[in-house]
Design a protein around this motif. Structure first.
Motif, short mmCIF file in Angstrom:
data_model
loop_
_atom_site.label_atom_id
_atom_site.label_comp_id
_atom_site.label_asym_id
_atom_site.label_seq_id
_atom_site.Cartn_x
_atom_site.Cartn_y
_atom_site.Cartn_z
N PHE A 127 -7.66 -55.78 6.39
CA PHE A 127 -6.24 -56.00 6.12
C PHE A 127 -5.80 -55.17 4.92
CE2 PHE A 127 -8.53 -59.20 3.70
CZ PHE A 127 -7.89 -59.21 2.46
N ALA A 128 -4.49 -54.93 4.87
CA ALA A 128 -3.87 -54.18 3.76
C ALA A 128 -2.54 -54.85 3.42
CB ALA A 128 -3.66 -52.73 4.15
N VAL A 129 -2.16 -54.82 2.11
CA VAL A 129 -0.94 -55.49 1.65
C VAL A 129 -0.17 -54.53 0.75
CG1 VAL A 129 0.03 -57.48 0.44
CG2 VAL A 129 -2.12 -57.72 1.72
N LEU A 130 1.13 -54.42 1.00
CA LEU A 130 2.06 -53.71 0.11
C LEU A 130 3.05 -54.72 -0.43
CD1 LEU A 130 2.82 -50.51 2.26
CD2 LEU A 130 1.29 -50.68 0.30
N GLY A 131 3.31 -54.66 -1.75
CA GLY A 131 4.20 -55.65 -2.34
C GLY A 131 5.23 -55.02 -3.27
N PHE A 132 6.37 -55.70 -3.35
CA PHE A 132 7.41 -55.32 -4.30
C PHE A 132 7.92 -56.58 -4.96
CE2 PHE A 132 12.01 -55.09 -5.11
CZ PHE A 132 12.03 -54.13 -6.10
N GLY A 133 8.04 -56.55 -6.30
CA GLY A 133 8.50 -57.71 -7.02
C GLY A 133 7.37 -58.65 -7.35
N ASN A 134 7.75 -59.82 -7.85
CA ASN A 134 6.77 -60.81 -8.29
C ASN A 134 6.93 -62.07 -7.45
OD1 ASN A 134 5.57 -59.55 -10.93
ND2 ASN A 134 7.78 -59.17 -11.02
N TYR A 168 16.14 -63.31 -8.37
CA TYR A 168 15.22 -62.18 -8.21
C TYR A 168 14.74 -62.11 -6.75
CZ TYR A 168 15.09 -62.94 -13.23
OH TYR A 168 15.45 -63.14 -14.53
N GLN A 169 14.23 -60.93 -6.41
CA GLN A 169 13.71 -60.75 -5.03
C GLN A 169 12.25 -60.25 -5.09
OE1 GLN A 169 16.51 -58.66 -5.89
NE2 GLN A 169 17.89 -60.38 -5.52
N ALA A 170 11.58 -60.58 -4.07
CA ALA A 170 10.20 -60.07 -3.89
C ALA A 170 9.92 -59.98 -2.39
CB ALA A 170 9.19 -60.97 -4.58
N ALA A 171 9.00 -59.08 -2.03
CA ALA A 171 8.63 -58.93 -0.62
C ALA A 171 7.20 -58.42 -0.50
CB ALA A 171 9.59 -57.95 0.09
N THR A 172 6.54 -58.81 0.60
CA THR A 172 5.19 -58.30 0.91
C THR A 172 5.13 -57.90 2.38
OG1 THR A 172 4.37 -60.52 1.45
CG2 THR A 172 4.07 -59.75 -0.82
N LEU A 173 4.36 -56.85 2.64
CA LEU A 173 4.10 -56.40 4.01
C LEU A 173 2.58 -56.43 4.22
CD1 LEU A 173 5.05 -55.16 6.71
CD2 LEU A 173 4.76 -52.91 5.65
N THR A 174 2.16 -57.22 5.14
CA THR A 174 0.73 -57.39 5.39
C THR A 174 0.40 -56.89 6.80
OG1 THR A 174 0.70 -59.36 3.99
CG2 THR A 174 -1.19 -59.03 5.46
N ALA A 175 -0.70 -56.18 6.91
CA ALA A 175 -1.16 -55.69 8.23
C ALA A 175 -2.65 -55.99 8.38
CB ALA A 175 -0.91 -54.19 8.35
N ARG A 176 -3.00 -56.45 9.57
CA ARG A 176 -4.41 -56.74 9.88
C ARG A 176 -4.82 -55.98 11.15
NH1 ARG A 176 -4.65 -63.35 9.58
NH2 ARG A 176 -4.13 -63.60 7.34
N GLN A 177 -6.08 -55.55 11.17
CA GLN A 177 -6.68 -55.03 12.41
C GLN A 177 -7.89 -55.90 12.74
OE1 GLN A 177 -8.26 -51.05 12.44
NE2 GLN A 177 -8.63 -51.10 14.65
N TYR A 178 -7.78 -56.62 13.87
CA TYR A 178 -8.83 -57.54 14.26
C TYR A 178 -9.95 -56.78 14.98
CZ TYR A 178 -5.58 -61.24 13.13
OH TYR A 178 -4.72 -62.07 12.46
#
Length: 961
Positions: free
Chosen positions: A888-895, A869-879
């Motif tokens: 911060f914000a997170v987008l995810g796909f999979g488990n 199986y595959q999974a991925a996350t994209l995380t972005a932060r503004q300091y």
């Protein structure tokens, strides 16, 4: 004889011993003091204590210590002069002139030495030599006058005296010198009993200073010695006008009136004096004597009885009238003479002889205006008679001069103008008119008067020069300079035009500089240098202008300094300017070489030291801009060697050492800086920063607290809190998760953790609690971040649980590497052991900083029971500030196996498509307390028609101690 010889030897030896002791004491004083203090000490002995022998000793010691410093050589010569040791004084001052010919004061002192040796002719040679170098120097010009006078060259002295007062009319020293000259000549005439010439000299003083009481007194005394009682009375009245309360003048007036037999007037003056001085016995006695004498005179005196008897019978008898007139004139009874003359002129109104007599009597009575009216009448009868014309001009001139001395300038101008109508080329009348108009600042009329005369004599060079002078008095310096420029072309041999041209351009340049029209001042300075290339003021001025104009003119400024140094090779000021020009051109090594040489010559001169430091700092900056920090640091240290307290050198030295990680050396310099500036916040901050880099946090905190006390602003307090946080090695944390799945009851997890920091590594123990209907889940985690190098670090996590909610075992490991330009890479693995299945995952991620933003993309490859199986996350932060506060914000796909809230259901979720989105905020307070909140929504596809939603809210709080 033997005893006397012994005494002579003893006295001589004692004197030599005393001289040696005195010289040694002077040398000790000179060695202890700075050069500036030595100069002040010598001047104190000369000007205050008048101890010239002591001044000689100090000057000799100073001259020996500073052989190239001409100031000490000059003071030695001056000390010898005051001690009247003319031969040694002559030697010392001669050395100064030989080695520094532009040392102006040396020429005046050399002249004074020759005067002391009774050699005024040689003294004049020194003054003339000085004037060749400094033609406009007031002191040298003033010194020249008495030397010409002592040289017995009366004609030159007279011409030069008039020149001096014309050029320096408003200068007190020049006026005093002029008055001394006139008074000396007048005194010589008085000794020769030539009273008329003495009076002329004193009148010349009154032309300059009509209120000069001493000159008035001398004129009165001279008039009295001539026997001219009427003239004495006239001058005495002028003196009374100046000092109306003078006892001496009032008493003399009474005596003169008594001599003239004008008793009523004398008694009036006497009565006024008695009122002022009622107890004066001398005045009371004079009152008695004067009244007795007046009674006798009026009883017996009737000198005209014989003539009156004739005139009673024949009023127009010319012989009787002439005899009465001549008798009155011969006895100086001018008032009576005028009475008889007026009677005679009734009958013989056109009689030239009678008119001549009346004119002569009026002149003797100093009634020049009335005399001039008669002279005009006589001239009109014989217009071609030169003598008649000259008499009219002379009487009108005397009248105008008398009015000038009485401060009746407008009336005087009228009569001077009358002279110019009669004789347009009369230089005396024109000069007098122009002087009055100029003194009244009526420059327009003064110029008009000159122009009228120049219309008749357009080539009169003296008048042209006078016009240029008036233009300068009117501050029309540019117009004066332009006029003189044309005159020089026409009369190239006239040196007075050249000198006036130089003065006008210098004055114009000064005017422009005062008006801050600096660029415009360059042209008049350049014109001066074209006429006189060695003019010091023009050289100084044009160099200052060019240095002010910046780099575009720096080369020209350097050229002019080289020109100046040809004439003044040892001039400190021009050497300073040359160094400044070289520095402006970026030729720092050459500039420093000059300033270094000046420092050796003038080690205690503040101006030289400032220049030296400034140019070393400029050199250091150029090295630093070129990236050569080693040479820059060397220059800054050189500056600190000369001036250890220089703040700019201290700051830059600290910065360079700090950036080179030479923290110990940087700390030493920072501590030195704080010795000079103990409350300087910038130096305190640099010390705290260095201690921070050295990880000596306790001292850094003490320093930061000092800053906060001196400057209690938010930044200072924040910085102190930041440093204090560096000492915290422990942290405790509380976390709480609440999770909702569709309409099901909430599932919560609470966590408690403890972290220990050691260097750059951290070690954490965490306990997670989850209450469920089937029981309470309990999980224990051990976690660590380990830094291997500045670029490599690892993340390790091991967890074990009781299988109620959490995975039975979980192991995680990642290896991170920091690349350049803000990139970071990660590889790792995850292992989860659940109740019925185990999963193994590979992890990889890449992250990048973009200013205040950080982006991370992480991917998972998950293997479970031969399925992948595959999974991925994209995380972005503004300091928001220093990476401790961010959104911060997170987008995810999979488990993902890293999803703490869902990994206990990983076996059920792996085959189902899941999307997630989340956002949060983290804030750290005082570098100690951290609060975080985030929310996540999961959307999971159960089958084609069914979806499940999960909503998580996660709170956390951490505190360091």
């Amino acid at each position: 004889m033997g005893r006397n010889l012994f005494l002579i030897i003893l006295v001589t030896a004692s004197a030599l011993f005393a001289n040696n002791i005195s010289a040694q004491m002077a040398a000790d004083v000179v060695n202890k003091l700075s050069s500036t203090d030595v100069i002040n000490e010598i001047k104190k002995e000369i000007d205050v204590n008048h101890n010239y022998a002591r001044a000689v000793e100090l000057s000799k010691a100073a001259a020996a210590k500073y052989p190239t410093d001409m100031d000490f050589q000059f003071l030695l010569g001056r000390s010898y002069l005051l001690a009247k040791d003319y031969n040694n004084a002559e030697t010392a001052i001669g050395n100064v002139i030989k080695k520094a010919k532009n040392y102006k004061d040396a020429y005046i002192t050399a002249a004074n030495i020759q005067v002391g040796k009774n050699r005024p002719d040689i003294a004049l040679v020194f003054v003339e030599s000085g004037l060749q170098l400094f033609p406009d120097d007031k002191d040298l010009n003033i010194k020249k006058l008495p030397l010409l006078q002592q040289g017995n060259d009366g004609v030159k002295a007279e011409q030069y005296a008039d020149h001096l007062i014309n050029y320096y009319r408003n200068d007190k020293d020049a006026v005093d010198a002029y008055f001394d000259y006139r008074s000396t000549i007048a005194g010589n005439f008085l000794q020769q009993k030539n009273y008329e010439q003495a009076i002329i000299q004193y009148q010349k003083i009154l032309e300059i200073d009509p209120q000069n009481d001493a000159a008035v007194k001398q004129i009165i005394d001279a008039e009295m010695k001539t026997g001219d009682v009427e003239g004495s009375l006239k001058e005495l009245n002028k003196g009374i006008a100046i000092t109306p309360d003078s006892y001496e003048y009032q008493l003399k007036k009474i005596l003169l009136l008594q001599e003239l037999k004008r008793y009523p007037e004398a008694l009036d003056v006497l009565q006024a004096m008695i009122k002022t001085h009622p107890n004066d016995s001398k005045l009371r006695q004079l009152n008695v004597d004067l009244r007795l004498e007046a009674g006798r005179y009026f009883r017996n005196a009737d000198p005209y009885a014989q003539y009156q008897s004739v005139l009673d019978i024949s009023p127009s008898n010319k012989e009787a009238l002439n005899n009465a007139i001549n008798y009155a004139i011969s006895h100086r009874m001018y008032d009576d003479a005028i009475v008889w003359l007026n009677k005679a002129l009734k009958y013989y109104s056109n009689d030239a002889a009678l008119l001549q007599k009346k004119m002569s009597v009026l002149q003797s009575m100093q009634k020049y205006g009335e005399a001039a009216v008669i002279a005009r009448q006589l001239w009109s009868r014989a217009p071609n008679n030169a003598a008649a014309k000259n008499m009219y001009i002379e009487l009108t001139f005397q009248n105008a001069r008398a009015l000038t001395s009485e401060l009746q300038y407008d009336s005087a101008l009228y009569y001077y103008n009358s002279i110019l109508i009669a004789d347009p080329n009369n230089a005396q009348a024109l000069n007098a008119s122009v002087n009055i108009l100029a003194s009244q600042k009526n420059y327009t009329e003064a110029l008009n008067a000159l122009d009228k005369t120049l219309a008749f004599s357009p080539n009169n060079q003296a008048l042209l020069l006078k016009k240029a002078s008036v233009l300068m008095d009117d501050e029309q310096y540019e117009a004066s300079a332009l006029m003189l420029e044309d005159l020089i072309k026409k009369y190239p041999d006239n040196k007075k035009f050249v000198n006036a041209y130089i003065d006008a351009n210098l004055a114009h340049a000064r005017q422009l500089m005062q008006a801050e029209e600096i660029d415009a001042a360059e042209e008049p300075y350049a014109k001066v240098l074209d006429a006189q290339p060695n003019n010091m003021e023009a050289l100084n001025g044009i160099i200052n202008v060019e240095l002010t104009q910046g780099k575009g003119k720096s080369q020209t400024a350097l050229d002019h300094t080289n020109q100046a140094l040809k004439y003044y090779p040892s001039s400190r000021d021009f050497l300073i300017k040359k160094a400044a020009a070289l520095s402006a051109l970026g030729k720092y090594n050459e500039a420093v070489a000059i300033s270094d040489s000046l420092m050796k010559r003038y080690p205690y001169n503040a101006k030289v030291k400032d220049l030296y430091i400034e140019q070393i700092l400029a050199s250091a900056k150029s090295y630093r801009d070129a990236g050569n920090d080693t040479m820059a640091l060397q220059q800054y240290r050189k500056a600190l060697f000369t001036r250890p307290s220089d703040s700019l050198a201290l700051v830059n030295t600290i910065n360079l050492l700090n950036s080179g990680k030479q923290y110990d050396s940087a700390l030493v310099v920072a501590n030195t800086a704080l010795q000079y500036y103990p409350s300087n916040v910038d130096f305190l901050r640099k010390r705290a920063s260095i201690l921070d880099s050295k990880q000596e946090y306790a001292e850094a905190i003490v320093t930061a607290d000092s800053i906060a006390r001196i400057k209690p602003d938010m930044y200072s307090q924040d910085y102190a809190a930041y440093l204090r946080s560096k000492t915290f090695r422990n942290q405790i944390g509380l976390m709480y998760l609440t999770s909702h799945i569709d309409s099901m009851q909430a599932a919560n997890i609470a966590s408690l953790q403890y972290t220990r920091y050691s260097g750059q590594n951290s070690y954490t123990a965490r306990v997670n609690f989850a209450g469920r209907s089937v029981g309470t889940g309990l999980q224990l985690e051990l976690e660590s971040y380990l830094h291997h190098t500045s670029k490599w670090y690892s993340f390790i996590n091991v967890a074990a649980a009781n299988e109620v909610v959490f995975p039975k075992f979980r192991v995680a490991y990642s290896l991170f590497h920091n690349f350049s330009n803000g990139w970071e890479g990660e590889i790792g693995g995850r292992y989860l052991n659940l109740d019925s299945i185990s999963t193994v995952s590979a992890v990889a991620s890449v992250a990048k900083y973009f200013g205040d933003f950080w982006i991370n993309l992480r991917g998972y490859g998950i293997s479970a029971e031969s399925n992948f199986y595959q999974a991925a996350t994209l995380t972005a932060r503004q300091y928001m500030n220093d990476k401790t506060t961010f959104l911060f914000a997170v987008l995810g796909f999979g488990n993902s196996p890293d999803e703490f809230t869902r990994n206990y259901q990983l076996t059920n979720n792996l085959g189902q498509t899941t999307y997630s989105i989340g956002a949060g905020f983290q804030k750290t307070f005082s570098y100690r307390n951290t609060f975080s909140i985030n929310g996540t929504w999961y959307n999971q596809k159960i089958n084609e028609k069914k979806y499940r939603n999960q909503y998580d809210i996660y709170l956390s709080f951490y505190r360091k101690f």
